[in-house]
Design a protein around this motif. Sequence first.
Motif, PDB file in Angstrom:
ATOM      1  N   LEU A 107       1.073  -1.147   0.010  1.00 12.35           N
ATOM      2  CA  LEU A 107       0.481   0.266   0.002  1.00 12.35           C
ATOM      3  C   LEU A 107       0.760   1.344  -0.094  1.00 12.35           C
ATOM      4  O   LEU A 107       0.606   1.855  -0.688  1.00 12.35           O
ATOM      5  CB  LEU A 107      -0.774  -0.026   1.494  1.00 12.35           C
ATOM      6  CG  LEU A 107      -2.495  -1.100   0.822  1.00 12.35           C
ATOM      7  CD1 LEU A 107      -2.951  -0.893   2.706  1.00 12.35           C
ATOM      8  CD2 LEU A 107      -3.537  -1.006  -0.273  1.00 12.35           C
ATOM      9  N   LYS A 108       1.939   1.507   0.952  1.00  8.02           N
ATOM     10  CA  LYS A 108       2.777   2.407   1.031  1.00  8.02           C
ATOM     11  C   LYS A 108       3.633   2.256  -0.548  1.00  8.02           C
ATOM     12  O   LYS A 108       4.179   3.751  -1.359  1.00  8.02           O
ATOM     13  CB  LYS A 108       4.199   1.967   1.359  1.00  8.02           C
ATOM     14  CG  LYS A 108       3.764   2.939   2.989  1.00  8.02           C
ATOM     15  CD  LYS A 108       4.554   2.116   4.231  1.00  8.02           C
ATOM     16  CE  LYS A 108       5.766   2.651   4.139  1.00  8.02           C
ATOM     17  NZ  LYS A 108       7.039   2.826   5.063  1.00  8.02           N
ATOM     18  N   ARG A 166       0.974   3.887  -3.040  1.00  2.35           N
ATOM     19  CA  ARG A 166       0.795   5.811  -2.276  1.00  2.35           C
ATOM     20  C   ARG A 166       1.518   6.540  -3.009  1.00  2.35           C
ATOM     21  O   ARG A 166       1.251   7.523  -3.735  1.00  2.35           O
ATOM     22  CB  ARG A 166       0.839   5.523  -1.053  1.00  2.35           C
ATOM     23  CG  ARG A 166      -0.055   7.415  -0.357  1.00  2.35           C
ATOM     24  CD  ARG A 166       0.024   7.233   1.253  1.00  2.35           C
ATOM     25  NE  ARG A 166      -0.097   8.221   1.241  1.00  2.35           N
ATOM     26  CZ  ARG A 166       1.527   8.508   2.199  1.00  2.35           C
ATOM     27  NH1 ARG A 166       2.372   7.519   2.173  1.00  2.35           N
ATOM     28  NH2 ARG A 166       1.135  10.065   2.754  1.00  2.35           N
ATOM     29  N   GLN A 167       2.883   5.683  -2.962  1.00  3.85           N
ATOM     30  CA  GLN A 167       4.113   6.947  -3.365  1.00  3.85           C
ATOM     31  C   GLN A 167       3.727   6.476  -4.984  1.00  3.85           C
ATOM     32  O   GLN A 167       3.951   7.921  -5.767  1.00  3.85           O
ATOM     33  CB  GLN A 167       5.334   5.941  -3.222  1.00  3.85           C
ATOM     34  CG  GLN A 167       6.255   7.064  -3.211  1.00  3.85           C
ATOM     35  CD  GLN A 167       7.469   6.063  -3.565  1.00  3.85           C
ATOM     36  OE1 GLN A 167       7.744   4.743  -2.432  1.00  3.85           O
ATOM     37  NE2 GLN A 167       9.146   6.275  -3.924  1.00  3.85           N
ATOM     38  N   LYS A 223       0.865   9.292  -6.157  1.00  7.15           N
ATOM     39  CA  LYS A 223       0.934  10.367  -5.155  1.00  7.15           C
ATOM     40  C   LYS A 223       1.501  11.102  -6.543  1.00  7.15           C
ATOM     41  O   LYS A 223       1.738  12.322  -7.255  1.00  7.15           O
ATOM     42  CB  LYS A 223       1.729  10.656  -4.830  1.00  7.15           C
ATOM     43  CG  LYS A 223       0.833  10.739  -3.074  1.00  7.15           C
ATOM     44  CD  LYS A 223       1.942  10.718  -1.763  1.00  7.15           C
ATOM     45  CE  LYS A 223       1.048  11.878  -0.841  1.00  7.15           C
ATOM     46  NZ  LYS A 223       1.622  12.468   0.227  1.00  7.15           N
ATOM     47  N   LEU A 246      -3.412  11.300  -5.945  1.00  6.18           N
ATOM     48  CA  LEU A 246      -3.819  11.239  -5.099  1.00  6.18           C
ATOM     49  C   LEU A 246      -3.681  12.050  -5.187  1.00  6.18           C
ATOM     50  O   LEU A 246      -2.875  13.110  -5.338  1.00  6.18           O
ATOM     51  CB  LEU A 246      -2.907  10.259  -4.094  1.00  6.18           C
ATOM     52  CG  LEU A 246      -3.229   8.777  -4.037  1.00  6.18           C
ATOM     53  CD1 LEU A 246      -2.167   8.092  -3.509  1.00  6.18           C
ATOM     54  CD2 LEU A 246      -4.808   8.615  -3.891  1.00  6.18           C
ATOM     55  N   GLU A 295      -2.639  11.286   5.370  1.00 10.89           N
ATOM     56  CA  GLU A 295      -2.075  10.252   5.074  1.00 10.89           C
ATOM     57  C   GLU A 295      -3.440   7.816   4.898  1.00 10.89           C
ATOM     58  O   GLU A 295      -2.777   8.007   3.758  1.00 10.89           O
ATOM     59  CB  GLU A 295      -0.885   9.082   5.590  1.00 10.89           C
ATOM     60  CG  GLU A 295      -0.339  10.266   5.912  1.00 10.89           C
ATOM     61  CD  GLU A 295      -0.256  11.420   7.104  1.00 10.89           C
ATOM     62  OE1 GLU A 295      -1.145  11.572   7.482  1.00 10.89           O
ATOM     63  OE2 GLU A 295       0.791  12.031   7.191  1.00 10.89           O
ATOM     64  N   GLU A 342      -5.467   8.304   2.172  1.00 11.71           N
ATOM     65  CA  GLU A 342      -5.037   8.629   0.433  1.00 11.71           C
ATOM     66  C   GLU A 342      -4.916   6.776   0.533  1.00 11.71           C
ATOM     67  O   GLU A 342      -5.592   5.862  -0.373  1.00 11.71           O
ATOM     68  CB  GLU A 342      -3.864   8.633   0.464  1.00 11.71           C
ATOM     69  CG  GLU A 342      -3.736  10.168   0.355  1.00 11.71           C
ATOM     70  CD  GLU A 342      -2.108  11.041   0.582  1.00 11.71           C
ATOM     71  OE1 GLU A 342      -1.936  12.379   0.852  1.00 11.71           O
ATOM     72  OE2 GLU A 342      -1.020  10.374   1.009  1.00 11.71           O
ATOM     73  N   ILE A 343      -4.943   6.165   1.807  1.00 12.49           N
ATOM     74  CA  ILE A 343      -5.152   4.688   1.934  1.00 12.49           C
ATOM     75  C   ILE A 343      -5.642   4.277   1.494  1.00 12.49           C
ATOM     76  O   ILE A 343      -5.914   3.577   0.591  1.00 12.49           O
ATOM     77  CB  ILE A 343      -4.529   3.745   3.185  1.00 12.49           C
ATOM     78  CG1 ILE A 343      -2.573   3.849   3.479  1.00 12.49           C
ATOM     79  CG2 ILE A 343      -4.407   2.689   2.843  1.00 12.49           C
ATOM     80  CD1 ILE A 343      -1.222   3.938   2.511  1.00 12.49           C
ATOM     81  N   TYR A 344      -7.322   4.595   2.077  1.00 11.12           N
ATOM     82  CA  TYR A 344      -8.523   4.211   1.554  1.00 11.12           C
ATOM     83  C   TYR A 344      -8.841   3.989   0.019  1.00 11.12           C
ATOM     84  O   TYR A 344      -9.458   3.733  -0.189  1.00 11.12           O
ATOM     85  CB  TYR A 344      -9.291   4.901   2.823  1.00 11.12           C
ATOM     86  CG  TYR A 344     -10.678   4.577   2.594  1.00 11.12           C
ATOM     87  CD1 TYR A 344     -11.224   3.213   2.745  1.00 11.12           C
ATOM     88  CD2 TYR A 344     -11.701   5.667   2.044  1.00 11.12           C
ATOM     89  CE1 TYR A 344     -12.777   3.331   3.203  1.00 11.12           C
ATOM     90  CE2 TYR A 344     -13.354   5.849   2.114  1.00 11.12           C
ATOM     91  CZ  TYR A 344     -14.152   4.006   1.776  1.00 11.12           C
ATOM     92  OH  TYR A 344     -14.824   3.256   2.422  1.00 11.12           O
ATOM     93  N   LYS A 345      -8.383   5.459  -0.031  1.00 11.28           N
ATOM     94  CA  LYS A 345      -8.590   6.369  -1.715  1.00 11.28           C
ATOM     95  C   LYS A 345      -7.866   4.701  -2.299  1.00 11.28           C
ATOM     96  O   LYS A 345      -8.298   4.354  -3.157  1.00 11.28           O
ATOM     97  CB  LYS A 345      -8.357   7.160  -1.775  1.00 11.28           C
ATOM     98  CG  LYS A 345      -9.144   7.781  -3.551  1.00 11.28           C
ATOM     99  CD  LYS A 345      -8.799   8.769  -3.755  1.00 11.28           C
ATOM    100  CE  LYS A 345      -9.249   9.783  -5.394  1.00 11.28           C
ATOM    101  NZ  LYS A 345      -8.185  10.482  -5.322  1.00 11.28           N
ATOM    102  N   ILE A 346      -6.298   4.500  -2.443  1.00 13.33           N
ATOM    103  CA  ILE A 346      -6.122   3.633  -3.109  1.00 13.33           C
ATOM    104  C   ILE A 346      -6.881   1.812  -2.815  1.00 13.33           C
ATOM    105  O   ILE A 346      -6.965   1.827  -3.845  1.00 13.33           O
ATOM    106  CB  ILE A 346      -5.041   3.348  -2.800  1.00 13.33           C
ATOM    107  CG1 ILE A 346      -3.794   4.735  -2.864  1.00 13.33           C
ATOM    108  CG2 ILE A 346      -3.789   2.297  -2.650  1.00 13.33           C
ATOM    109  CD1 ILE A 346      -2.341   4.781  -2.209  1.00 13.33           C
TER     110      ILE A 346
END
Lengths: 185, 224
Positions: free
Chosen positions: A172-173, A176-177, A180, A185, B37, B40-44
């Motif tokens: 997930l990290k 996210r990166q 972004k 995002l 943060e 954002e994770i939730y959106k992902i």
Amino acid sequence: MKENTENLKFLIESVKKGDKNAFNILYKTYFTPLFRYIYLRINSKTETEDLVQEVFLRVLKNINKFEDRNKSPLNYFFTIARNLIIDYWKKKKEISINNEEILKAIHNNFNPHQIIQEKEINEIIKKSIKNLPTDQQEVIILKFINDMTNKEIANLMDRSEEAVRQLQCRALKKLRQTLKELKIL
Amino acid sequence: MKKEKNFERILIKTLELLDEGKTFSQILNDFPKYRKELEEIYKIVELISSQKITPDKKTLENIITTINDKDIVTKEQSVRYLNRRENFKKGRLSSTNNINNLFFMKRNWKIIASIGALTLIAAVIVFVQITKKSDNVNIVSVPEKESIANNETQSTAGKTQSEKEKFAVATGNIDDAASAIINDAVSEISQLEKDINEDTALLSLESEELNGLLQDQYSNENDF
């Protein structure tokens, strides 16, 4: 994906006895999760159909080898699917493109002023998942696409629940990166 | 860097709570410091979940038809597999087990067993043929022997009367046995008489020859 393991085991026993109806129920139960799992790993609908069929065939061929031993039939199906995907990529001899190259390719075609179509986002998500290390890909697909519990995933991957959570976190990290950087995002 | 490390810890905790059944909004309230943060994770997660494609039902139907046409699972193999524990209890050499194995054995063993059975049958047939041949040889020799015996009896027909009587048929009656013995003795006596007569004739012939010889010798002496 909450499965009634006992019923499924009974179904497998019936299949062993030659009951075709029981196998049809098994197909229906595992078809969609298997399809999603394979599709997101290889990204081709026709080849996914072929691989799902191959999974069912292999299960059917080796159904007599399926032993109860506290393992769910789901594990059996997914282990075969995993092996098939590995074989698939070995045959394809695909040279994995590294993260930077993918990002560059996406950046080049990406105009922030343009309204990003939903289709494009979906494509980026698929590519980003595909770009993750294999175990992270697997965990993400099983968890968020196939709605499996961490316990089920841990069982399937032969890891602890804690290890599965770690893999989810890292995946997930990374996603996210990537997203972004693409200003999604 | 420290915040990033902490976020990793919070993210793991979030996943744990989601597993326990907590909603995302509840979790966001639990960690207000990392709200952005976590959102954002939730959106992902939502974006990933939107990738849930639902395959066409026709695809499944096609797969089922193809697999059913191939018909991989043989009933025999399944039955054999399912009976394996029961067979083990009864013992591998039990006759029921052997019969079951014969019917439900795998294809390659079926071939081997049938070839073995055919070889056995062929061996039995060959053996039977050989024994029949030797019996025929014996059967043929019996009439031959009989004919030889007949010939012999015919050639010695002159003196067979007494010999035939020697082999009087055993009737089991004691009178027949006694008369057979008497006949035997009579024939022996007559044979003896015959022999004596022949000997006397021979002796008289010899004495005549001897007399003649002596007379010749005597006359020769006189000549001197």
